[in-house]
Design an enzyme around this catalytic site. Sequence first.
Site, PDB file in Angstrom:
ATOM      1  N   SER A   1      22.429  36.235  39.485  1.00 60.98           N
ATOM      2  CA  SER A   1      21.611  36.305  38.278  1.00 60.98           C
ATOM      3  C   SER A   1      20.451  35.330  38.364  1.00 60.98           C
ATOM      4  O   SER A   1      20.560  34.263  38.963  1.00 60.98           O
ATOM      5  CB  SER A   1      22.452  35.985  37.035  1.00 60.98           C
ATOM      6  OG  SER A   1      21.642  36.016  35.867  1.00 60.98           O
TER       7      SER A   1
ATOM      8  N   LYS B   1      29.775  39.148  36.409  1.00 60.12           N
ATOM      9  CA  LYS B   1      28.332  39.438  36.349  1.00 60.12           C
ATOM     10  C   LYS B   1      28.056  40.560  35.358  1.00 60.12           C
ATOM     11  O   LYS B   1      27.056  40.545  34.628  1.00 60.12           O
ATOM     12  CB  LYS B   1      27.824  39.823  37.740  1.00 60.12           C
ATOM     13  CG  LYS B   1      26.348  40.243  37.785  1.00 60.12           C
ATOM     14  CD  LYS B   1      25.420  39.182  37.206  1.00 60.12           C
ATOM     15  CE  LYS B   1      23.971  39.374  37.605  1.00 60.12           C
ATOM     16  NZ  LYS B   1      23.394  40.681  37.351  1.00 60.12           N
TER      17      LYS B   1
ATOM     18  N   HIS C   1      28.198  39.059  31.981  1.00 61.65           N
ATOM     19  CA  HIS C   1      26.953  38.296  31.853  1.00 61.65           C
ATOM     20  C   HIS C   1      25.810  39.212  31.432  1.00 61.65           C
ATOM     21  O   HIS C   1      25.044  38.908  30.518  1.00 61.65           O
ATOM     22  CB  HIS C   1      26.632  37.617  33.187  1.00 61.65           C
ATOM     23  CG  HIS C   1      25.217  37.124  33.332  1.00 61.65           C
ATOM     24  ND1 HIS C   1      24.146  37.976  33.544  1.00 61.65           N
ATOM     25  CD2 HIS C   1      24.704  35.876  33.302  1.00 61.65           C
ATOM     26  CE1 HIS C   1      23.039  37.277  33.640  1.00 61.65           C
ATOM     27  NE2 HIS C   1      23.339  36.002  33.494  1.00 61.65           N
ATOM     28  N   ASN C   2      25.693  40.353  32.107  1.00 59.04           N
ATOM     29  CA  ASN C   2      24.602  41.278  31.788  1.00 59.04           C
ATOM     30  C   ASN C   2      24.755  41.856  30.386  1.00 59.04           C
ATOM     31  O   ASN C   2      23.763  42.087  29.686  1.00 59.04           O
ATOM     32  CB  ASN C   2      24.554  42.403  32.819  1.00 59.04           C
ATOM     33  CG  ASN C   2      23.996  41.937  34.150  1.00 59.04           C
ATOM     34  OD1 ASN C   2      23.760  40.749  34.358  1.00 59.04           O
ATOM     35  ND2 ASN C   2      23.790  42.856  35.063  1.00 59.04           N
TER      36      ASN C   2
ATOM     37  N   GLU D   1      23.572  39.339  28.066  1.00 59.38           N
ATOM     38  CA  GLU D   1      22.106  39.344  28.178  1.00 59.38           C
ATOM     39  C   GLU D   1      21.504  40.445  27.306  1.00 59.38           C
ATOM     40  O   GLU D   1      20.518  40.209  26.586  1.00 59.38           O
ATOM     41  CB  GLU D   1      21.716  39.540  29.642  1.00 59.38           C
ATOM     42  CG  GLU D   1      20.228  39.629  29.912  1.00 59.38           C
ATOM     43  CD  GLU D   1      19.954  39.945  31.364  1.00 59.38           C
ATOM     44  OE1 GLU D   1      19.142  40.848  31.642  1.00 59.38           O
ATOM     45  OE2 GLU D   1      20.573  39.292  32.242  1.00 59.38           O
TER      46      GLU D   1
END
Length: 502
Positions: A129, A183, A186-187, A190
Amino acid sequence: MGKAHLGVIGLAVMGRNLVLNLSDHGLRVAVYNRTWERTRDFLTTEAAGRDILGCPTLAELVGALRTPRVVLLMVKAGVGVDAVLDQLLPLLAPGDVIVDGGNSHYGDTARRYERLARAGIRFIGMGVSGGEEGARQGPSLMPGGDPAAWPLVRGLFQPIAAQAEGEPCCQWVGEGGAGHYVKMVHNGIEYGDMQLIAEAYDLLRQGLGLDTDQLAAIFARWNRGPLESYLIEITAAILAVRDPDGRPRLDLILDSAGQKGTGRWTSVDALELGVPLTLIGEAVNARYLSALKEERKRASAVFPSVGAARVAAAGMTPRGLVAMGPAMPGDPPTLLESTWVQDVHDALYAAKLVSYAQGFMLLRAASQRFGWRLAYGEIALLWRGGCIIRSRFLGEIKRAFVRNPDLENLLLDDFFAAAIRQAEPGWRRAVALGVELGIPLPALSAALAFFDGYRRQRLPANLLQAQRDYFGAHTYTRIDAPDGQRFHTDWTGDRREKTVDE
């Protein structure tokens, strides 16, 4: 000339920048791209004069590496990764390591991990990231897969990762697809963060009538307080940019958001695991809705907005805002730091806390399902630097799990509970203002609805169960009966209740 420390396959923007980052840290890198022209261009431009070896074939790349060989894939996620693996496997030997640094789905990573393990190849799926800048200057790295591979690559990747408080934002996550799963979450966070900021901007711009210069100042101030984060920082910068003719650049950008699907993956997986990831789901839906530009144009003619008239009638134009005093110590009182602006700030902060709480709920559910034993506090620390969602309160997440390693939900931690309680009144006023003015706030309001539902001892789900029993004899439990005892009512007949054996 010695062998290369590792090979990198794929020289698009992320691959190129990671290679340069690796080179900056004294590593000799061999590179390969499907087209030799791109490799040659890289070697003669950014990589000129560096200890970087261009390889026209995969066989030459593998031959240029010291053993055990380490190969980093930076190719487009999906079938392309499998195609490269098919070509690469015959060239490698047991004990070699392949690292997939693309945005692969964690299910694909788990499948590849099992496949390569049977061939004796150690496989890592590593979330990366930070975008182009992060790859070049220091990304957040989330490796997971074969634990035996971690000691072999740790010294390669920790030095090039972002550093936060003296620690690398690169630590082992877990086995199988754990790295890419983290991840993915995380996205998803986001997506939620970006939508929340967009809604706060919309409420200030369309609801309160502030211009982009005023908003740039507000977001810059917010970035010096609890909301300090990369996304708040770049929002302030975006709002300050103007075209040569003086118009705000932001006003000239088409309001149709794109996406690569990772937020959708997060939402779908939450549904599969039964986790109420409501905020991220609404953020994904908001992007889908934004893509219906022509339909929205037609709908705006059928249902004209009454928001502007209501703003004027309520005296909530900038001239009607009530200054609340200095925003920061030493600052003079300013019109922009009004009670309404503070309410929007509090709504954004509280909703962000809910977004992270929901994200860690999903990580907890996945950890239990796949047996990963994820270290939640350490994951939060991975996101403190180099990545898109880096923000001030990530350290508080770590401290929350230090205080209580078995914490069920971040909202139950003292820090998060106190922050929510303080922000709650403004959060409610801001959402109510959006409803009154016809300004859509799907993520801000979804976060508030989740909070209100989560803190309720009793929800109307008892009625849902009665309805399910009425039309489908799905049975229900009683609050005054032993655990596990099921009941069914003859709702259309004599209305008698009977116990049901499972």
